[in-house]
Structure formats: structure tokens, C-alpha cells
Design a protein around this motif. Sequence first.
Motif, PDB file in Angstrom:
ATOM      1  N   LEU A   1     -31.249 -12.332  -9.334  1.00 59.35           N
ATOM      2  CA  LEU A   1     -30.565 -11.957 -10.571  1.00 59.35           C
ATOM      3  C   LEU A   1     -30.502 -10.452 -10.782  1.00 59.35           C
ATOM      4  N   THR A   2     -31.461  -9.708 -10.250  1.00 62.91           N
ATOM      5  CA  THR A   2     -31.452  -8.257 -10.476  1.00 62.91           C
ATOM      6  C   THR A   2     -30.697  -7.479  -9.404  1.00 62.91           C
ATOM      7  N   LEU A   3     -30.587  -8.004  -8.191  1.00 65.16           N
ATOM      8  CA  LEU A   3     -29.963  -7.241  -7.108  1.00 65.16           C
ATOM      9  C   LEU A   3     -28.627  -7.778  -6.612  1.00 65.16           C
ATOM     10  N   SER A   4     -28.334  -9.031  -6.841  1.00 71.87           N
ATOM     11  CA  SER A   4     -27.131  -9.635  -6.258  1.00 71.87           C
ATOM     12  C   SER A   4     -25.843  -9.367  -7.024  1.00 71.87           C
ATOM     13  N   TYR A   5     -25.907  -9.162  -8.294  1.00 71.28           N
ATOM     14  CA  TYR A   5     -24.695  -9.211  -9.087  1.00 71.28           C
ATOM     15  C   TYR A   5     -24.238  -7.843  -9.595  1.00 71.28           C
ATOM     16  N   LEU A   6     -24.847  -7.330 -10.616  1.00 71.33           N
ATOM     17  CA  LEU A   6     -24.362  -6.072 -11.194  1.00 71.33           C
ATOM     18  C   LEU A   6     -24.489  -4.877 -10.255  1.00 71.33           C
ATOM     19  N   PRO A   7     -25.590  -4.736  -9.512  1.00 72.11           N
ATOM     20  CA  PRO A   7     -25.637  -3.613  -8.562  1.00 72.11           C
ATOM     21  C   PRO A   7     -24.547  -3.706  -7.487  1.00 72.11           C
ATOM     22  N   MET A   8     -24.280  -4.906  -7.011  1.00 75.09           N
ATOM     23  CA  MET A   8     -23.238  -5.076  -5.991  1.00 75.09           C
ATOM     24  C   MET A   8     -21.852  -4.790  -6.565  1.00 75.09           C
ATOM     25  N   ALA A   9     -21.618  -5.208  -7.802  1.00 80.49           N
ATOM     26  CA  ALA A   9     -20.331  -4.930  -8.439  1.00 80.49           C
ATOM     27  C   ALA A   9     -20.145  -3.430  -8.639  1.00 80.49           C
ATOM     28  N   TYR A  10     -21.204  -2.758  -9.047  1.00 83.99           N
ATOM     29  CA  TYR A  10     -21.137  -1.308  -9.244  1.00 83.99           C
ATOM     30  C   TYR A  10     -20.868  -0.604  -7.913  1.00 83.99           C
ATOM     31  N   LEU A  11     -21.592  -0.990  -6.871  1.00 85.05           N
ATOM     32  CA  LEU A  11     -21.392  -0.398  -5.555  1.00 85.05           C
ATOM     33  C   LEU A  11     -19.976  -0.643  -5.045  1.00 85.05           C
ATOM     34  N   ALA A  12     -19.478  -1.850  -5.227  1.00 86.21           N
ATOM     35  CA  ALA A  12     -18.112  -2.169  -4.793  1.00 86.21           C
ATOM     36  C   ALA A  12     -17.097  -1.300  -5.525  1.00 86.21           C
ATOM     37  N   SER A  13     -17.296  -1.115  -6.814  1.00 82.70           N
ATOM     38  CA  SER A  13     -16.389  -0.275  -7.595  1.00 82.70           C
ATOM     39  C   SER A  13     -16.394   1.149  -7.074  1.00 82.70           C
ATOM     40  N   LYS A  14     -17.571   1.678  -6.806  1.00 87.63           N
ATOM     41  CA  LYS A  14     -17.679   3.057  -6.321  1.00 87.63           C
ATOM     42  C   LYS A  14     -17.029   3.201  -4.950  1.00 87.63           C
ATOM     43  N   LEU A  15     -17.218   2.234  -4.078  1.00 88.96           N
ATOM     44  CA  LEU A  15     -16.590   2.295  -2.764  1.00 88.96           C
ATOM     45  C   LEU A  15     -15.073   2.125  -2.846  1.00 88.96           C
ATOM     46  N   ALA A  16     -14.620   1.272  -3.735  1.00 94.17           N
ATOM     47  CA  ALA A  16     -13.179   1.029  -3.874  1.00 94.17           C
ATOM     48  C   ALA A  16     -12.453   2.234  -4.459  1.00 94.17           C
ATOM     49  N   THR A  17     -13.135   2.994  -5.287  1.00 90.12           N
ATOM     50  CA  THR A  17     -12.482   4.136  -5.939  1.00 90.12           C
ATOM     51  C   THR A  17     -12.889   5.472  -5.328  1.00 90.12           C
ATOM     52  N   ARG A  18     -13.667   5.446  -4.269  1.00 87.96           N
ATOM     53  CA  ARG A  18     -14.144   6.663  -3.623  1.00 87.96           C
ATOM     54  C   ARG A  18     -12.998   7.549  -3.161  1.00 87.96           C
ATOM     55  N   ASN A  19     -12.017   6.958  -2.528  1.00 85.22           N
ATOM     56  CA  ASN A  19     -10.857   7.702  -2.061  1.00 85.22           C
ATOM     57  C   ASN A  19      -9.627   7.023  -2.642  1.00 85.22           C
ATOM     58  N   ARG A  20      -9.254   7.432  -3.814  1.00 80.54           N
ATOM     59  CA  ARG A  20      -8.181   6.755  -4.557  1.00 80.54           C
ATOM     60  C   ARG A  20      -6.905   6.593  -3.759  1.00 80.54           C
ATOM     61  N   SER A  21      -6.510   7.602  -3.001  1.00 79.67           N
ATOM     62  CA  SER A  21      -5.244   7.509  -2.265  1.00 79.67           C
ATOM     63  C   SER A  21      -5.305   6.453  -1.164  1.00 79.67           C
ATOM     64  N   ALA A  22      -6.487   6.252  -0.586  1.00 76.06           N
ATOM     65  CA  ALA A  22      -6.607   5.273   0.495  1.00 76.06           C
ATOM     66  C   ALA A  22      -6.739   3.848  -0.031  1.00 76.06           C
ATOM     67  N   THR A  23      -7.163   3.684  -1.283  1.00 75.15           N
ATOM     68  CA  THR A  23      -7.397   2.337  -1.799  1.00 75.15           C
ATOM     69  C   THR A  23      -6.383   1.886  -2.838  1.00 75.15           C
ATOM     70  N   THR A  24      -5.368   2.687  -3.059  1.00 77.49           N
ATOM     71  CA  THR A  24      -4.372   2.308  -4.056  1.00 77.49           C
ATOM     72  C   THR A  24      -3.453   1.253  -3.473  1.00 77.49           C
ATOM     73  N   VAL A  25      -3.299   0.163  -4.171  1.00 82.00           N
ATOM     74  CA  VAL A  25      -2.424  -0.910  -3.754  1.00 82.00           C
ATOM     75  C   VAL A  25      -1.172  -0.860  -4.622  1.00 82.00           C
ATOM     76  N   ASN A  26      -0.033  -0.790  -3.982  1.00 80.83           N
ATOM     77  CA  ASN A  26       1.229  -0.750  -4.725  1.00 80.83           C
ATOM     78  C   ASN A  26       1.787  -2.162  -4.801  1.00 80.83           C
ATOM     79  N   LEU A  27       1.745  -2.751  -5.980  1.00 80.97           N
ATOM     80  CA  LEU A  27       2.258  -4.113  -6.169  1.00 80.97           C
ATOM     81  C   LEU A  27       3.675  -4.129  -6.742  1.00 80.97           C
ATOM     82  N   ASP A  28       4.311  -2.999  -6.754  1.00 87.97           N
ATOM     83  CA  ASP A  28       5.692  -2.955  -7.283  1.00 87.97           C
ATOM     84  C   ASP A  28       6.697  -3.372  -6.255  1.00 87.97           C
TER      85      ASP A  28
END
Length: 145
Positions: A118-145
Motif C-alpha cells: 500500500l505504501t510503495l505500489s501505488y502513489l509513488p509509482m504514479a508520481y514516478l510515472a508522471s515525472k518520467l512522462a513529462t520529463r521531456n515534453r516534446s518527446a512525450t507529447t501525443v497529438n490526438l488531433d
Amino acid sequence: MNPIIRNILAVIAGIVVGSIVNMGLIQVSGSIIPPPEGADITTTEGLKATMHLFEPKHFIFPFLAHALGTFAGAFVAAIVAANHKLKFALGIGVFFLAGGIASVFMLPSPTWYTIVDLTLSYLPMAYLASKLATRNRSATTVNLD
């Protein structure tokens, strides 16, 4: 694409991807680390009745399933979301945390595992995923238009 629609899709995609990763790891866990002799892992009742037979190694894959499922879902949500990427990733973390809490009430598990899960699987992983996904905005931007 309308940001509201895109954010709704981010949540749906995050939940679906996270659930697929979670269940995939749970499905393969028994072939990598076999359950204890005589344990019935096919039903909730069987798990409850044989949980006392499980050793620490048997909790590795459930932990990985929860952590990596949450990570994958939060990562996808953060990439797809139009804005507030951290909030959407953490929202996916909270969603899966709620499932983890429900699991604690449905299946007895050792206290050490409950705390670690409960302490390591959920919120820390979500936070880490967010930081990795937004680390390089130009490389992770998905254009759905």
C-alpha cells in the motif's frame, strides 16, 4: 481535440492499460514462481484457506503487478492528458490504491506485505510515472488531433 475529451480518454486509457499490465503479471506469476504445494490460487476462497502456506517469494509478483500496473496506467494517463498531467497520473494511482485497499479486506495477507504494497505500489509509482512522462515534453507529447 477538446481538452476535456482528451482528459477523459487519458483516465480511461490509464485504467485499461494499468489493468492489463496488472492482470498479465498476475497470470504469469504462477508459472515463474509456483504457488505452494496444495494451494488453490484459482478462487478467492482457496487463496484465503491456503494463504498461510505462502512464503515471501510468493508476494513478489503481486507487488510487481500492483506497482507496474499503476506505473503503466499513470504513465499513459500523463502522456495522453491535455493538462494537469501529474493530477491525472496521481488519479490513476488513487484508483489502483482503492483496489489495493479493497484487496487487503478481501484477502488476508501478512502485515509486512500489506504495508509495503500500500505504501510503495501505488502513489509513488504514479508520481514516478508522471515525472518520467513529462520529463521531456516534446518527446512525450501525443497529438490526438
